[in-house]
Design a protein around this motif. Structure first.
Motif, PDB file in Angstrom:
ATOM      1  N   GLY A 167     -58.739   1.918 -43.722  1.00  0.00           N
ATOM      2  CA  GLY A 167     -59.830   1.188 -44.336  1.00  0.00           C
ATOM      3  C   GLY A 167     -59.529  -0.282 -44.581  1.00  0.00           C
ATOM      4  O   GLY A 167     -60.305  -0.972 -45.214  1.00  0.00           O
ATOM      5  N   GLY A 168     -58.372  -0.744 -44.125  1.00  0.00           N
ATOM      6  CA  GLY A 168     -58.012  -2.149 -44.270  1.00  0.00           C
ATOM      7  C   GLY A 168     -57.358  -2.488 -45.594  1.00  0.00           C
ATOM      8  O   GLY A 168     -57.423  -3.624 -46.045  1.00  0.00           O
ATOM      9  N   LEU A 169     -56.679  -1.522 -46.196  1.00  0.00           N
ATOM     10  CA  LEU A 169     -56.000  -1.787 -47.459  1.00  0.00           C
ATOM     11  C   LEU A 169     -54.743  -2.629 -47.236  1.00  0.00           C
ATOM     12  O   LEU A 169     -54.137  -2.606 -46.172  1.00  0.00           O
ATOM     13  N   CYS A 170     -54.348  -3.331 -48.278  1.00  0.00           N
ATOM     14  CA  CYS A 170     -53.121  -4.124 -48.264  1.00  0.00           C
ATOM     15  C   CYS A 170     -51.940  -3.217 -47.940  1.00  0.00           C
ATOM     16  O   CYS A 170     -51.788  -2.150 -48.527  1.00  0.00           O
ATOM     17  N   GLN A 171     -51.109  -3.637 -46.998  1.00  0.00           N
ATOM     18  CA  GLN A 171     -49.958  -2.832 -46.612  1.00  0.00           C
ATOM     19  C   GLN A 171     -48.817  -2.913 -47.623  1.00  0.00           C
ATOM     20  O   GLN A 171     -47.866  -2.145 -47.528  1.00  0.00           O
ATOM     21  N   CYS A 172     -48.913  -3.808 -48.601  1.00  0.00           N
ATOM     22  CA  CYS A 172     -47.886  -3.892 -49.651  1.00  0.00           C
ATOM     23  C   CYS A 172     -48.236  -3.006 -50.836  1.00  0.00           C
ATOM     24  O   CYS A 172     -47.500  -2.091 -51.164  1.00  0.00           O
ATOM     25  N   CYS A 173     -49.371  -3.289 -51.476  1.00  0.00           N
ATOM     26  CA  CYS A 173     -49.727  -2.550 -52.691  1.00  0.00           C
ATOM     27  C   CYS A 173     -50.573  -1.317 -52.403  1.00  0.00           C
ATOM     28  O   CYS A 173     -50.604  -0.382 -53.202  1.00  0.00           O
ATOM     29  N   GLY A 174     -51.292  -1.313 -51.285  1.00  0.00           N
ATOM     30  CA  GLY A 174     -52.141  -0.182 -50.943  1.00  0.00           C
ATOM     31  C   GLY A 174     -53.338   0.001 -51.866  1.00  0.00           C
ATOM     32  O   GLY A 174     -54.008   1.018 -51.812  1.00  0.00           O
ATOM     33  N   GLU A 175     -53.615  -0.998 -52.704  1.00  0.00           N
ATOM     34  CA  GLU A 175     -54.703  -0.889 -53.678  1.00  0.00           C
ATOM     35  C   GLU A 175     -55.858  -1.841 -53.395  1.00  0.00           C
ATOM     36  O   GLU A 175     -57.002  -1.490 -53.616  1.00  0.00           O
ATOM     37  N   GLU A 176     -55.536  -3.027 -52.954  1.00  0.00           N
ATOM     38  CA  GLU A 176     -56.543  -4.061 -52.719  1.00  0.00           C
ATOM     39  C   GLU A 176     -56.875  -4.120 -51.226  1.00  0.00           C
ATOM     40  O   GLU A 176     -56.040  -3.762 -50.389  1.00  0.00           O
ATOM     41  N   PRO A 177     -58.046  -4.627 -50.884  1.00  0.00           N
ATOM     42  CA  PRO A 177     -58.351  -4.829 -49.465  1.00  0.00           C
ATOM     43  C   PRO A 177     -57.457  -5.910 -48.877  1.00  0.00           C
ATOM     44  O   PRO A 177     -57.107  -6.876 -49.562  1.00  0.00           O
ATOM     45  N   GLY A 178     -57.081  -5.734 -47.617  1.00  0.00           N
ATOM     46  CA  GLY A 178     -56.309  -6.767 -46.933  1.00  0.00           C
ATOM     47  C   GLY A 178     -57.122  -8.042 -46.812  1.00  0.00           C
ATOM     48  O   GLY A 178     -58.356  -8.014 -46.764  1.00  0.00           O
ATOM     49  N   TYR A 179     -56.435  -9.167 -46.774  1.00  0.00           N
ATOM     50  CA  TYR A 179     -57.091 -10.472 -46.744  1.00  0.00           C
ATOM     51  C   TYR A 179     -56.424 -11.413 -45.741  1.00  0.00           C
ATOM     52  O   TYR A 179     -57.084 -12.214 -45.115  1.00  0.00           O
ATOM     53  N   ILE A 180     -55.104 -11.301 -45.596  1.00  0.00           N
ATOM     54  CA  ILE A 180     -54.322 -12.221 -44.766  1.00  0.00           C
ATOM     55  C   ILE A 180     -53.418 -11.413 -43.838  1.00  0.00           C
ATOM     56  O   ILE A 180     -52.761 -10.468 -44.269  1.00  0.00           O
ATOM     57  N   VAL A 181     -53.385 -11.812 -42.573  1.00  0.00           N
ATOM     58  CA  VAL A 181     -52.420 -11.227 -41.646  1.00  0.00           C
ATOM     59  C   VAL A 181     -51.152 -12.071 -41.757  1.00  0.00           C
ATOM     60  O   VAL A 181     -51.154 -13.264 -41.448  1.00  0.00           O
ATOM     61  N   HIS A 182     -50.101 -11.443 -42.249  1.00  0.00           N
ATOM     62  CA  HIS A 182     -48.828 -12.116 -42.562  1.00  0.00           C
ATOM     63  C   HIS A 182     -47.803 -11.846 -41.464  1.00  0.00           C
ATOM     64  O   HIS A 182     -47.691 -10.716 -40.989  1.00  0.00           O
ATOM     65  N   HIS A 183     -47.059 -12.873 -41.071  1.00  0.00           N
ATOM     66  CA  HIS A 183     -45.929 -12.702 -40.159  1.00  0.00           C
ATOM     67  C   HIS A 183     -44.712 -12.302 -40.989  1.00  0.00           C
ATOM     68  O   HIS A 183     -44.279 -13.058 -41.857  1.00  0.00           O
ATOM     69  N   VAL A 184     -44.164 -11.116 -40.734  1.00  0.00           N
ATOM     70  CA  VAL A 184     -43.002 -10.626 -41.464  1.00  0.00           C
ATOM     71  C   VAL A 184     -41.819 -11.557 -41.210  1.00  0.00           C
ATOM     72  O   VAL A 184     -41.166 -12.019 -42.144  1.00  0.00           O
TER      73      VAL A 184
END
Length: 105
Positions: free
Chosen positions: A30-47
């Motif tokens: 569903g596009g959740l944040c891959q860090c917290c898993g609670e908020e919707p994702g917003y930014i595609v981050h380069h690891v």
């Protein structure tokens, strides 16, 4: 955004890579944040952060294995990526788009 990266982030290659990655994340969870898993994702981050030395290397800059879809608050916790700089963020945004003061929580 660093000046050396401005052209890359406006490129068709990055725009297509970013859109495909977001679509994949939306399909998976569903596009959740891959860090917290609670908020919707917003930014595609380069690891692995982009640098002048690796920005033209597709194995780093356009590799889905090097990307993470994150909410703004989690993204800002990465070193050099916002007010958090590795510390608890000062605010999160509520469902109405307004900042929520974390000191009051």
């Amino acid at each position: 955004m660093q000046e050396f990266a401005r052209k890359f982030y406006k490129s068709k290659a990055w725009q297509a890579c970013r859109a495909a990655y977001i679509a994949q994340r939306v399909q998976e969870d569903g596009g959740l944040c891959q860090c917290c898993g609670e908020e919707p994702g917003y930014i595609v981050h380069h690891v692995v952060h982009l640098t002048p030395a690796n920005i033209n290397d597709p194995a780093v800059a356009l590799n889905p294995a090097n990307l993470s879809y994150e909410c703004k608050a989690c993204h800002d916790l990465h070193e050099g990526h916002g007010v958090g700089n590795g510390k608890k963020p000062l605010a999160r945004f509520g469902p109405d788009g307004q900042p929520v003061d974390l000191r009051s929580i």
